[in-house]
Design a protein around this motif. Structure first.
Motif, PDB file in Angstrom:
ATOM      1  N   GLY A  35       4.946   6.788  -6.442  1.00 58.56           N
ATOM      2  CA  GLY A  35       5.505   6.017  -5.744  1.00 58.56           C
ATOM      3  C   GLY A  35       6.721   6.572  -5.730  1.00 58.56           C
ATOM      4  O   GLY A  35       7.618   6.348  -4.847  1.00 58.56           O
ATOM      5  N   GLU A  76       1.120   9.407   7.258  1.00 52.37           N
ATOM      6  CA  GLU A  76       1.147   9.377   6.218  1.00 52.37           C
ATOM      7  C   GLU A  76      -0.070   9.801   5.185  1.00 52.37           C
ATOM      8  O   GLU A  76       0.230   9.620   3.406  1.00 52.37           O
ATOM      9  CB  GLU A  76       1.246   7.660   6.149  1.00 52.37           C
ATOM     10  CG  GLU A  76       2.571   6.917   7.080  1.00 52.37           C
ATOM     11  CD  GLU A  76       3.077   5.967   7.723  1.00 52.37           C
ATOM     12  OE1 GLU A  76       3.757   5.266   8.107  1.00 52.37           O
ATOM     13  OE2 GLU A  76       1.108   4.963   7.566  1.00 52.37           O
ATOM     14  N   LYS A 119       0.959  -1.333  -0.037  1.00 47.88           N
ATOM     15  CA  LYS A 119       0.237  -0.218   0.193  1.00 47.88           C
ATOM     16  C   LYS A 119       0.974   1.656  -0.115  1.00 47.88           C
ATOM     17  O   LYS A 119       2.125   0.871   0.885  1.00 47.88           O
ATOM     18  CB  LYS A 119      -1.013   0.222   1.559  1.00 47.88           C
ATOM     19  CG  LYS A 119      -2.216  -1.268   1.388  1.00 47.88           C
ATOM     20  CD  LYS A 119      -3.051  -1.490   2.532  1.00 47.88           C
ATOM     21  CE  LYS A 119      -3.283  -2.740   2.864  1.00 47.88           C
ATOM     22  NZ  LYS A 119      -4.283  -2.266   3.709  1.00 47.88           N
ATOM     23  N   ARG A 120       0.569   2.102  -0.453  1.00 48.35           N
ATOM     24  CA  ARG A 120       0.923   3.019  -0.636  1.00 48.35           C
ATOM     25  C   ARG A 120       1.817   3.681   0.810  1.00 48.35           C
ATOM     26  O   ARG A 120       2.631   4.576   0.948  1.00 48.35           O
ATOM     27  CB  ARG A 120       0.386   4.863  -1.225  1.00 48.35           C
ATOM     28  CG  ARG A 120      -0.146   4.429  -1.851  1.00 48.35           C
ATOM     29  CD  ARG A 120       1.003   5.128  -3.050  1.00 48.35           C
ATOM     30  NE  ARG A 120       1.476   6.286  -3.348  1.00 48.35           N
ATOM     31  CZ  ARG A 120       1.040   7.187  -3.921  1.00 48.35           C
ATOM     32  NH1 ARG A 120      -0.056   7.191  -4.328  1.00 48.35           N
ATOM     33  NH2 ARG A 120       1.317   8.556  -3.668  1.00 48.35           N
ATOM     34  N   LYS A 121       0.976   3.829   1.932  1.00 43.60           N
ATOM     35  CA  LYS A 121       1.798   3.874   3.328  1.00 43.60           C
ATOM     36  C   LYS A 121       2.599   3.030   3.263  1.00 43.60           C
ATOM     37  O   LYS A 121       3.418   2.983   4.197  1.00 43.60           O
ATOM     38  CB  LYS A 121       0.553   3.975   4.179  1.00 43.60           C
ATOM     39  CG  LYS A 121       0.249   2.432   4.551  1.00 43.60           C
ATOM     40  CD  LYS A 121      -0.776   2.828   5.624  1.00 43.60           C
ATOM     41  CE  LYS A 121      -1.849   1.310   5.764  1.00 43.60           C
ATOM     42  NZ  LYS A 121      -2.741   1.530   6.524  1.00 43.60           N
ATOM     43  N   THR A 140       1.153  12.621   3.686  1.00 46.93           N
ATOM     44  CA  THR A 140       2.371  12.620   3.539  1.00 46.93           C
ATOM     45  C   THR A 140       1.877  12.150   1.253  1.00 46.93           C
ATOM     46  O   THR A 140       1.991  12.519   0.572  1.00 46.93           O
ATOM     47  CB  THR A 140       3.439  12.302   3.531  1.00 46.93           C
ATOM     48  OG1 THR A 140       3.651  12.828   4.596  1.00 46.93           O
ATOM     49  CG2 THR A 140       4.247  11.914   2.701  1.00 46.93           C
ATOM     50  N   VAL A 141       1.233  10.606   1.808  1.00 51.21           N
ATOM     51  CA  VAL A 141       1.323  10.487   0.546  1.00 51.21           C
ATOM     52  C   VAL A 141      -0.027  10.393  -0.610  1.00 51.21           C
ATOM     53  O   VAL A 141      -0.170  10.925  -1.617  1.00 51.21           O
ATOM     54  CB  VAL A 141       0.377   8.409   0.766  1.00 51.21           C
ATOM     55  CG1 VAL A 141       0.783   7.957   1.260  1.00 51.21           C
ATOM     56  CG2 VAL A 141      -0.883   8.769   1.480  1.00 51.21           C
ATOM     57  N   TYR A 190       1.615  12.888  -3.735  1.00 49.05           N
ATOM     58  CA  TYR A 190       2.104  12.560  -4.758  1.00 49.05           C
ATOM     59  C   TYR A 190       1.431  11.368  -5.738  1.00 49.05           C
ATOM     60  O   TYR A 190       0.521  10.764  -4.937  1.00 49.05           O
ATOM     61  CB  TYR A 190       3.532  11.453  -4.275  1.00 49.05           C
ATOM     62  CG  TYR A 190       4.801  12.251  -3.448  1.00 49.05           C
ATOM     63  CD1 TYR A 190       5.141  13.435  -4.051  1.00 49.05           C
ATOM     64  CD2 TYR A 190       5.024  12.457  -2.043  1.00 49.05           C
ATOM     65  CE1 TYR A 190       6.164  14.338  -3.210  1.00 49.05           C
ATOM     66  CE2 TYR A 190       5.112  13.186  -1.440  1.00 49.05           C
ATOM     67  CZ  TYR A 190       6.272  13.891  -1.573  1.00 49.05           C
ATOM     68  OH  TYR A 190       7.024  14.452  -0.595  1.00 49.05           O
ATOM     69  N   LEU A 200       5.445   4.395   1.648  1.00 46.50           N
ATOM     70  CA  LEU A 200       6.127   5.856   2.182  1.00 46.50           C
ATOM     71  C   LEU A 200       7.369   4.780   3.575  1.00 46.50           C
ATOM     72  O   LEU A 200       8.243   5.710   3.398  1.00 46.50           O
ATOM     73  CB  LEU A 200       4.683   6.779   2.448  1.00 46.50           C
ATOM     74  CG  LEU A 200       5.453   7.374   3.532  1.00 46.50           C
ATOM     75  CD1 LEU A 200       6.515   8.587   2.969  1.00 46.50           C
ATOM     76  CD2 LEU A 200       4.539   8.523   4.482  1.00 46.50           C
ATOM     77  N   MET A 244       6.982   9.875  -5.135  1.00 44.44           N
ATOM     78  CA  MET A 244       7.355  10.042  -3.494  1.00 44.44           C
ATOM     79  C   MET A 244       8.684   9.944  -3.004  1.00 44.44           C
ATOM     80  O   MET A 244       9.057  10.378  -2.270  1.00 44.44           O
ATOM     81  CB  MET A 244       6.227   9.238  -2.752  1.00 44.44           C
ATOM     82  CG  MET A 244       6.515   9.181  -1.010  1.00 44.44           C
ATOM     83  SD  MET A 244       5.035   8.218  -0.962  1.00 44.44           S
ATOM     84  CE  MET A 244       4.824   6.698  -0.869  1.00 44.44           C
TER      85      MET A 244
END
Length: 334
Positions: free
Chosen positions: A310, A300, A74-76, A303-304, A307, A79, A313
């Motif tokens: 990925g 998180e 996942k994006r988090k 932040t995601v 962007y 990150l 980021m």
């Protein structure tokens, strides 16, 4: 099998003792899991140790889904991975020459491999999970191959740095893996190991052990096992930590027996007194952990959203991280 029982086992990989004391019969989620401690050195592991073929199959297709909730990060999670990779690159890049070969074992979704590649290193990764390895190649364009580390093959003296970030505790045969790494590293090459630290854990015992972590290390047992593999701590490392950099100094010594007096007794006291339900609640850890988790999740989430993908980021975080690779040696005067 009950807590406190002594059971026979194969020779301990640290000290060769064949006695174990059961310290837990349940793992995370109240799932049955017998965990035992070597009374001689304090190394903690599953009992009995799992079948290597079953473990390999688990990591190839199930581990990431079970623990991360998906076939790809996942994006988090990406990150968190790139932030950790940036921190490791900042710590490790000054140790190795420009353009050196680097191997990340258990490369996950490829963030550390990417971070080191951006710095000009010839970085490779090996990852047992099919989905995460494919994500790494597609998202970052890095060389991450799919294989359990036991099946990987590299030439002798190939790498200046080999890293295992929260991987070593998952291995069915850590002594054998250390021997292979010793061969792959050039003389004086560096090994980075980071594992969870069982010493000083602020959790209830029932939340401390789980299926994926075959081994549970303290600084003493991790350092002792590295010594058997032919590695010594470099200057400046904190011996109380389980995030450590070692240097290759010798051939592996698998028959070396390294008892760790006092470690087992200290751990037993911690499990019995400091990790009981009452001690856990009174410590305030349940509340402070949840507060920190909430803060992290909010950060998180924000932040995601900044962007579109990925890689964007990752590039932004790496660009904002001061990393200073080792400078090439100046030519000597004729």
């Amino acid at each position: 099998m009950s807590i406190g029982n002594h059971v026979a086992a194969k020779a301990c990989i640290v000290c060769a003792a064949e006695d174990r004391r059961v310290i837990a019969t349940l793992g995370r989620g109240l799932k049955p899991l017998t965990t035992a401690m070597c009374p001689s050195c304090g190394l903690v592991s599953h009992h009995p140790l799992p079948n290597p073929d079953e473990v390999a199959a688990f990591y190839a297709s199930k581990y990431r889904v079970d623990y991360k909730g998906g076939w790809e990060p996942k994006r988090k999670h990406a990150l968190r991975a790139i932030r950790g990779a940036a921190a490791r690159a900042r710590r490790l890049a000054p140790l190795i020459p420009a353009g050196a070969h680097v191997l990340d074992i258990g490369a996950s979704s490829g963030e550390f491999t990417y971070a080191m590649s951006r710095l000009g290193y010839r970085a490779l990764g090996v990852e047992p999970n099919l989905g995460y390895a494919a994500f790494a190649r597609r998202t970052y364009g890095v060389d991450v191959s799919v294989a359990p580390i036991e099946d990987a093959a590299y030439g002798a003296d190939t790498f200046s740095l080999v890293t295992l970030n929260h991987v070593f505790e998952h291995l069915t045969a850590p002594v054998g893996v250390l021997a292979r790494i010793n061969c792959w590293l050039e003389p004086g090459g560096f090994l980075f190991l980071e594992v969870p630290n069982l010493e000083g854990v602020r959790k209830q015992v029932i939340n401390t052990f789980h299926f994926a972590h075959i081994w549970n290390f303290t600084p003493a047992t991790l350092t002792a096992l590295a010594r058997k593999g032919g590695f010594e701590l470099i200057d400046g490392e904190d011996p109380r930590s389980t995030s450590l950099v070692f240097r290759k100094v010798a051939l592996p010594q698998p028959s070396l027996s390294l008892p760790q007096p006092g470690v087992a007794d200290a751990l037993q006291n911690q499990l019995s007194n400091e990790q009981s339900f009452g001690a856990y609640v009174l410590s305030g850890a349940p509340f402070s952990r949840r507060w920190r988790r909430l803060q992290r999740n909010l950060d998180e989430f924000a932040t995601v959203l900044r962007y579109t993908c990925g890689k964007e980021m990752a590039d932004a975080i790496l660009d904002a991280t001061p990393i200073h690779p080792k400078l090439p040696a100046l030519p000597t005067a004729a």
